[in-house]
Scaffold this active site. Structure first.
Site, short mmCIF file in Angstrom:
data_model
loop_
_atom_site.label_atom_id
_atom_site.label_comp_id
_atom_site.label_asym_id
_atom_site.label_seq_id
_atom_site.Cartn_x
_atom_site.Cartn_y
_atom_site.Cartn_z
N TYR A 145 0.86 -1.18 0.00
CA TYR A 145 0.00 0.00 0.00
C TYR A 145 0.89 1.23 0.00
CZ TYR A 145 -3.47 3.42 1.67
OH TYR A 145 -4.28 4.51 1.80
N ASP A 240 9.42 2.89 -0.54
CA ASP A 240 8.37 3.57 0.22
C ASP A 240 8.62 3.27 1.70
OD1 ASP A 240 4.70 3.52 0.28
OD2 ASP A 240 6.21 4.54 1.50
N LYS A 268 4.71 9.70 8.55
CA LYS A 268 4.54 9.19 9.90
C LYS A 268 5.55 9.76 10.91
CE LYS A 268 2.42 5.01 8.01
NZ LYS A 268 1.01 5.03 8.45
P1 KE4 Z 1 -0.82 8.50 4.31
O1 KE4 Z 1 -1.28 9.18 3.03
O2 KE4 Z 1 -1.91 7.68 4.97
O3 KE4 Z 1 -0.12 9.48 5.25
O4 KE4 Z 1 0.36 7.48 3.90
C1 KE4 Z 1 0.08 6.50 2.94
C2 KE4 Z 1 1.06 5.35 3.10
C3 KE4 Z 1 2.09 5.23 2.18
N1 KE4 Z 1 3.00 4.24 2.28
C4 KE4 Z 1 2.94 3.34 3.28
C5 KE4 Z 1 3.97 2.26 3.36
C6 KE4 Z 1 1.92 3.42 4.27
O5 KE4 Z 1 1.88 2.50 5.27
C7 KE4 Z 1 0.96 4.44 4.17
C8 KE4 Z 1 -0.18 4.57 5.16
N2 KE4 Z 1 -0.29 3.53 6.13
C9 KE4 Z 1 -1.61 3.25 6.63
C10 KE4 Z 1 -1.50 2.12 7.65
N3 KE4 Z 1 -1.23 0.89 7.03
C11 KE4 Z 1 -2.28 4.45 7.19
C12 KE4 Z 1 -3.50 4.16 8.04
C13 KE4 Z 1 -4.75 4.62 7.37
O6 KE4 Z 1 -4.89 4.45 6.13
O7 KE4 Z 1 -5.62 5.13 8.10
#
Ligand code: KE4
Length: 430
Positions: A145, A240, A268
């Site tokens: 993801y 990523d 994060k």
């Molecule tokens: P955000 O756009 O949610 O800040 O980041 C996206 C993203 C990109 N790359 C990786 C490896 C990530 O884990 C994420 C976001 N992680 C999720 C949890 N698995 C965020 C939680 C959510 O979607 O509420």
């Protein structure tokens, strides 16, 4: 009896005003068979919900809270910054400090651009890779993801996998056609796509340690194979590290595994809990980013002073204090071995995957090393386990396909209480 009447009432109202009652799908607890608890405050390793129930927190806001919640130095940095105003839309010294910290801790990131989320970081990095190579195809991995950008919602992990919508409606067919998918830990699947699309692949994007199909480490040599294939084919290798950055090692997965990507995305932890993302890497590539070059990307609140203050303080602490990662490893190993003892004593068909302070307990008897094997996990059993743990005051990630996180604030007492709760919960559900 574990009751959450105030959370239930809030959720009832929220669903009338917010899609699904939440501002991010996985928070809705849909895959774990109950409604969400609404959190009112957090400190250290703990959360408190609207009904006053307290929990040992293993979500940590999905990764940012590596120091623990409301860490005093971080709160003070935000407080001081706020007294000078909340946003200027102009360059500040704090952004230079953040760029210096990132370049110091992640040497492959010779230049960096701040954005406001991990999604913005990955979207921008892929646009940049396409601009740099003049190619269009993106190669990603099933179950990984990278945020909710159109190009990534193809066999995506995290909430998309949790809700069984890995390919979202609304993504144009043309966009989807631009994304190729390979199997994580299967270098042959990557090699064959390069053979078919050699000079059309702009970038390979990978979670170097997957967190979004649950925690899945790379097989030995897999990341090096990706590095070699990208170099041989003129494609940009994007790590990523939104989740793994400053999590699995001070310098992220690229330090842990000794692989140098061309571009890296972050999020994060670099925001200390405030909205921050970043992308960066080789100078010759980053020089294409406007206004230095023609590849356009912008953001009203990019480099926001409060977010920079929180992020700089967090990274400074991670850089200054020796032994932090050793302490995180001790805590994580203590938890994992305690849960393993419970699993073994009950003769249960469960698997633990862990890299440093990110981990997942999979409800399946076979090793989980890719999307297909992750999908064999028993989601019903995981949901029942989640509910039992929540009732015992342990807040896990509300999905079998997510990673859980340990912070520096988790005490031995927290960990021992979690192990006992796990033993009782496993007995109750298996
Ligand atoms: P955000 O756009 O949610 O800040 O980041 C996206 C993203 C990109 N790359 C990786 C490896 C990530 O884990 C994420 C976001 N992680 C999720 C949890 N698995 C965020 C939680 C959510 O979607 O509420």
């Amino acid at each position: 009896m574990f009751l959450t009447p105030k959370s239930d009432a809030l959720f009832e109202k929220a669903q009338r005003l917010i899609p699904g009652g939440v501002n991010s799908p996985v928070r809705a607890f849909r895959s774990v068979g109950r409604t969400p608890v609404f959190i009112s405050r957090a400190s250290g390793s703990r959360l408190w919900d609207a009904d006053g129930n307290s929990y040992i927190d293993y979500v940590g806001s999905w990764g940012p809270m590596i120091l623990g919640h409301a860490y005093p130095r971080v709160i003070e940095a935000i407080r001081k910054a706020a007294l000078d105003g909340t946003s200027y839309g102009a360059p500040t010294a704090l952004e230079v400090r953040m760029a210096e910290l990132i370049a110091t801790l992640v040497p492959s990131m010779e230049m960096v651009r701040m954005v406001n989320s991990g999604t913005e970081a990955t979207m921008s990095a892929v646009r940049l890779a396409r601009a740099f190579t003049g190619r269009e195809k993106l190669l990603k991995f099933e179950g990984c993801y990278h945020g909710h950008g159109d190009a990534f919602l193809i066999k995506a992990g995290s909430g998309a996998m949790t809700m069984s919508i890995p390919d979202s409606p609304g993504v144009p067919a043309g966009t989807a056609a631009g994304t190729l998918t390979a199997e994580f830990n299967n270098v042959e699947s990557v090699r064959s796509l390069f053979a078919s699309y050699r000079d059309k692949i702009a970038a390979v994007i990978v979670e170097p340690v997957v967190g979004n199909m649950g925690c899945v480490p790379p097989d030995t040599g897999f990341l090096q194979e990706l590095r070699d294939l990208c170099t041989a084919n003129g494609a940009v290798l994007i790590f990523d590290e939104v989740m793994t950055g400053f999590r699995v090692a001070r310098g992220g997965a690229q330090e842990l595994f000794g692989i140098q990507p061309d571009l890296t995305t972050l999020g994060k932890i670099i925001g200390g809990g405030l909205p921050v993302g970043a992308y960066g890497g080789r100078r010759d590539i980053m020089q294409l980013v406007a206004p230095a070059g023609p590849m356009y990307q912008a953001g009203t609140l990019s480099g926001n002073p409060l977010a920079m203050a929180a992020g700089c303080e967090t990274l400074s602490i991670l850089m200054e204090e020796t032994g932090i990662y050793a302490r995180l490893e001790e805590k994580s190993a203590r938890l994992a071995s305690g849960i393993q003892r419970a699993i073994d004593s009950l003769w249960l068909p469960l698997r633990q995957n862990r890299v440093g302070s990110m981990f997942t307990l999979f409800f399946c008897r076979h090793a989980v090393r890719d999307y297909k094997s992750a999908l064999t996990a028993d989601r019903e059993k995981f949901g029942a386990f989640f509910r039992e743990m929540l009732a015992r005051g342990v807040y896990l990630a509300p999905s079998q396909f997510e990673a859980a996180f340990i912070s520096l604030a988790h005490s031995d007492e927290d960990i021992d209480a979690t192990i006992e709760a796990a033993r009782e919960s496993l007995k109750a559900v298996m």
